[in-house]
Design a protein around this motif. Structure first.
Motif, short mmCIF file in Angstrom:
data_model
loop_
_atom_site.label_atom_id
_atom_site.label_comp_id
_atom_site.label_asym_id
_atom_site.label_seq_id
_atom_site.Cartn_x
_atom_site.Cartn_y
_atom_site.Cartn_z
N SER A 132 0.82 -1.21 0.00
CA SER A 132 0.00 0.00 0.00
C SER A 132 0.85 1.27 0.00
O SER A 132 0.44 2.29 -0.56
CB SER A 132 -0.93 -0.01 1.21
OG SER A 132 -0.18 -0.09 2.41
N TRP A 133 2.04 1.19 0.62
CA TRP A 133 2.89 2.39 0.65
C TRP A 133 3.36 2.79 -0.74
O TRP A 133 3.60 3.98 -1.00
CB TRP A 133 4.09 2.17 1.55
CG TRP A 133 5.05 1.11 1.10
CD1 TRP A 133 5.07 -0.19 1.46
CD2 TRP A 133 6.14 1.28 0.18
NE1 TRP A 133 6.08 -0.86 0.84
CE2 TRP A 133 6.77 0.01 0.05
CE3 TRP A 133 6.65 2.36 -0.53
CZ2 TRP A 133 7.86 -0.19 -0.77
CZ3 TRP A 133 7.74 2.16 -1.35
CH2 TRP A 133 8.34 0.90 -1.48
N ARG A 136 0.69 4.91 -2.20
CA ARG A 136 0.70 6.24 -1.59
C ARG A 136 1.84 7.10 -2.15
O ARG A 136 1.68 8.31 -2.32
CB ARG A 136 0.82 6.12 -0.07
CG ARG A 136 -0.44 5.60 0.60
CD ARG A 136 -0.40 5.84 2.11
NE ARG A 136 0.67 5.06 2.75
CZ ARG A 136 0.50 3.85 3.25
NH1 ARG A 136 -0.71 3.27 3.19
NH2 ARG A 136 1.50 3.22 3.83
#
Length: 291
Positions: A132-133, A136
């Motif tokens: 998920s990073w 982002r």
């Protein structure tokens, strides 16, 4: 096709008998763009015939940044060519710089979209599950690069206003102009070197990706390949884009020298009167025969 146009422009600049610093800077930016577009055309040709989807997607990431750098280098060189033939109002230079800023925004937007689509395709195909990073980082990149590009014309406009308000002597103006010229020369060379550096990185990445067999991509693509392709394709082209924007010509009108200071102002000379008998009067009043 774009590489051929850039090569033709380089040949025309080399054949010019009236070189200038503006044309030299344009030549530097065109050279970096030529190398980027030449390799990029080869990589996209390889991608067009690729049968493994994950390999094609991974190769598209660095190739997209290479194409953006080449396109931006073309418009940066055009800005310097416009500046070489612009008048003291710098209207054409401002227009060329504005177009280059728009191209930089388009390049940054498509880099972000390409990276986001790459991660989504990897996740939905089941070949890889990006963390998920990483999503982002791609989302933050879009806002960061847009903010940086939009700040460039504002900073240049403020610098032009501050420069026009300064009352400097002829020697101070000449020293200030030489400092600006040296800074622009340095940034133009840096932009070209960064483009060449990204070409080398892309060549190594493309060769590494092409050398992997099919079982290295399917049924699972390594997370290291996905993360490195995404991050490298965003960071290095972004640094090169900033360097190319720093190398753009100043969009504010240059300071005109004072009327009593001499400087570079060319004074008009009155024509030498010709006497009726075929003789001409010189500046000291004497009369000479016209041959």
């Amino acid at each position: 096709m774009l590489a051929g146009l850039v090569f033709a422009g380089i040949v025309v600049l080399f054949s010019d008998r009236n070189p200038s610093r503006q044309k030299t800077r344009a030549l530097v930016l065109f050279t970096g763009a030529l190398l980027a577009l030449a390799l990029d055309s080869f990589i996209f040709g390889v991608i067009a015939g690729e049968q493994v989807c994950a390999k094609a997607w991974s190769e598209t990431m660095p190739a997209a940044g290479l194409l953006g750098l080449g396109a931006l280098g073309i418009f940066g060189g055009i800005s310097w060519l416009f500046n070489a033939y612009d008048d003291h109002h710098a209207r054409v230079t401002r227009l060329a710089n504005f177009i280059t800023y728009v191209v930089a925004l388009v390049v940054a937007y498509h880099l972000q979209v390409t990276a986001g689509s790459y991660l989504v395709d990897m996740r939905e195909s089941g070949l890889n599950s990006p963390p998920s990073w990483l999503f982002r980082v791609v989302a933050l990149y879009a806002w960061l690069i847009i903010l940086i590009i939009l700040l460039f014309p504002l900073a240049r406009w403020l610098a032009g206003k501050a420069s026009s308000r300064q009352a400097l002597g002829p020697e101070a103006e000449q020293a200030d102009d030489e400092t600006v010229d040296k800074r622009l020369d340095i940034w133009a060379v840096r932009a070209a070197y960064l483009s060449v550096g990204w070409v080398i990185v892309v060549a190594v990445m493309s060769g590494t990706l092409l050398s992997r067999p099919i079982d290295g991509w399917e049924p699972a693509t390594p997370a290291l390949i996905v993360a490195s392709s995404t991050l490298l394709s965003l960071t290095i082209p972004t640094i090169a884009v900033v360097a190319q924007l720093m190398a753009l010509p100043p969009s504010h009108p240059p300071r005109l020298p004072d009327s009593d200071g001499g400087g570079d102002r060319v004074q008009s000379q009155s024509p030498v009167p010709i006497q009726p008998d075929g003789q001409t009067a010189t500046s000291d009043g004497s009369v000479g025969e016209v041959r």
